[in-house]
Design a protein around this motif. Sequence first.
Motif, PDB file in Angstrom:
ATOM      1  N   GLU A 136      -4.239   9.594  -3.548  1.00  0.00           N
ATOM      2  CA  GLU A 136      -3.586   9.665  -2.241  1.00  0.00           C
ATOM      3  C   GLU A 136      -3.114   8.301  -1.756  1.00  0.00           C
ATOM      4  OE1 GLU A 136      -6.195  11.706   0.441  1.00  0.00           O
ATOM      5  OE2 GLU A 136      -5.865  13.628  -0.553  1.00  0.00           O
ATOM      6  N   GLN A 137      -3.627   7.236  -2.371  1.00  0.00           N
ATOM      7  CA  GLN A 137      -3.246   5.896  -1.927  1.00  0.00           C
ATOM      8  C   GLN A 137      -3.577   4.888  -3.014  1.00  0.00           C
ATOM      9  OE1 GLN A 137      -4.262   4.746   2.128  1.00  0.00           O
ATOM     10  NE2 GLN A 137      -5.113   2.835   1.357  1.00  0.00           N
ATOM     11  N   ASP A 179       5.047   5.224   2.663  1.00  0.00           N
ATOM     12  CA  ASP A 179       4.553   6.576   2.441  1.00  0.00           C
ATOM     13  C   ASP A 179       5.578   7.351   1.624  1.00  0.00           C
ATOM     14  OD1 ASP A 179       2.429   5.905   4.077  1.00  0.00           O
ATOM     15  OD2 ASP A 179       3.221   6.931   5.833  1.00  0.00           O
ATOM     16  N   GLN A 192       7.428   3.225   9.353  1.00  0.00           N
ATOM     17  CA  GLN A 192       7.313   4.491  10.061  1.00  0.00           C
ATOM     18  C   GLN A 192       8.664   5.139  10.362  1.00  0.00           C
ATOM     19  OE1 GLN A 192       4.724   3.914  13.409  1.00  0.00           O
ATOM     20  NE2 GLN A 192       3.045   3.232  12.136  1.00  0.00           N
ATOM     21  N   PHE A 236      10.932   8.591   1.994  1.00  0.00           N
ATOM     22  CA  PHE A 236      10.009   7.471   2.085  1.00  0.00           C
ATOM     23  C   PHE A 236       9.936   7.025   3.538  1.00  0.00           C
ATOM     24  CE2 PHE A 236      11.571   7.538  -2.167  1.00  0.00           C
ATOM     25  CZ  PHE A 236      10.514   7.135  -2.954  1.00  0.00           C
ATOM     26  N   THR A 248       0.874  -1.173   0.000  1.00  0.00           N
ATOM     27  CA  THR A 248       0.000   0.000   0.000  1.00  0.00           C
ATOM     28  C   THR A 248       0.908   1.219   0.000  1.00  0.00           C
ATOM     29  OG1 THR A 248      -1.732  -1.152   1.207  1.00  0.00           O
ATOM     30  CG2 THR A 248      -1.792   1.266   1.243  1.00  0.00           C
ATOM     31  N   VAL A 249       0.781   2.028  -1.030  1.00  0.00           N
ATOM     32  CA  VAL A 249       1.610   3.233  -1.152  1.00  0.00           C
ATOM     33  C   VAL A 249       0.705   4.432  -0.909  1.00  0.00           C
ATOM     34  CG1 VAL A 249       3.159   4.554  -2.631  1.00  0.00           C
ATOM     35  CG2 VAL A 249       3.080   2.062  -2.836  1.00  0.00           C
ATOM     36  N   ARG A 250       1.093   5.250   0.062  1.00  0.00           N
ATOM     37  CA  ARG A 250       0.343   6.469   0.360  1.00  0.00           C
ATOM     38  C   ARG A 250       1.177   7.661  -0.089  1.00  0.00           C
ATOM     39  NH1 ARG A 250      -1.779   6.386   6.388  1.00  0.00           N
ATOM     40  NH2 ARG A 250       0.418   6.844   6.704  1.00  0.00           N
ATOM     41  N   TYR A 251       0.514   8.598  -0.734  1.00  0.00           N
ATOM     42  CA  TYR A 251       1.174   9.775  -1.288  1.00  0.00           C
ATOM     43  C   TYR A 251       0.693  11.020  -0.559  1.00  0.00           C
ATOM     44  CZ  TYR A 251       1.725   6.476  -5.151  1.00  0.00           C
ATOM     45  OH  TYR A 251       2.013   5.371  -5.925  1.00  0.00           O
ATOM     46  N   PHE A 252       1.609  11.956  -0.334  1.00  0.00           N
ATOM     47  CA  PHE A 252       1.273  13.184   0.358  1.00  0.00           C
ATOM     48  C   PHE A 252       1.692  14.387  -0.475  1.00  0.00           C
ATOM     49  CE2 PHE A 252       1.499   9.874   3.461  1.00  0.00           C
ATOM     50  CZ  PHE A 252       0.430  10.142   4.308  1.00  0.00           C
ATOM     51  N   LEU A 298       6.831  10.934   0.698  1.00  0.00           N
ATOM     52  CA  LEU A 298       6.746  12.272   1.256  1.00  0.00           C
ATOM     53  C   LEU A 298       7.563  13.255   0.408  1.00  0.00           C
ATOM     54  CD1 LEU A 298       7.479  11.293   4.952  1.00  0.00           C
ATOM     55  CD2 LEU A 298       5.242  11.560   3.873  1.00  0.00           C
ATOM     56  N   ARG A 340       3.361  -1.241   3.867  1.00  0.00           N
ATOM     57  CA  ARG A 340       2.930   0.128   3.620  1.00  0.00           C
ATOM     58  C   ARG A 340       4.145   1.039   3.513  1.00  0.00           C
ATOM     59  NH1 ARG A 340      -0.212   2.948   8.119  1.00  0.00           N
ATOM     60  NH2 ARG A 340       1.733   3.975   8.575  1.00  0.00           N
TER      61      ARG A 340
END
Length: 81
Positions: free
Chosen positions: A18-19, A73, A58, A54, A4-8, A75, A71
């Motif tokens: 966004e995802q 993200d 977290q 990235f 799952t790739v989330r984009y901001f 950034l 996952r």
Amino acid sequence: MNVTVRYFAAAAEAAGTEQEQLSVSGEPTLASLKALLAARYGEPMQKVMDAGSFLVDQVVRRDPQTALSDRVDVLPPFAGG
């Protein structure tokens, strides 16, 4: 591997979402994900990736050999003080 790739911010603008769920073939590393994103979204995403960061598990990662988690993200660079 499915990720799952989330984009901001600018990354979301470059991706147009966004995802999303992506399948990363071969060795699931940050390098393979970056290659997939560059091929999929071209120059706008490449600019974000060149200057941004990235989050994997977290934690900010930039090493191309970082193993992916389920996952990631994307950034863009942030300004501030």
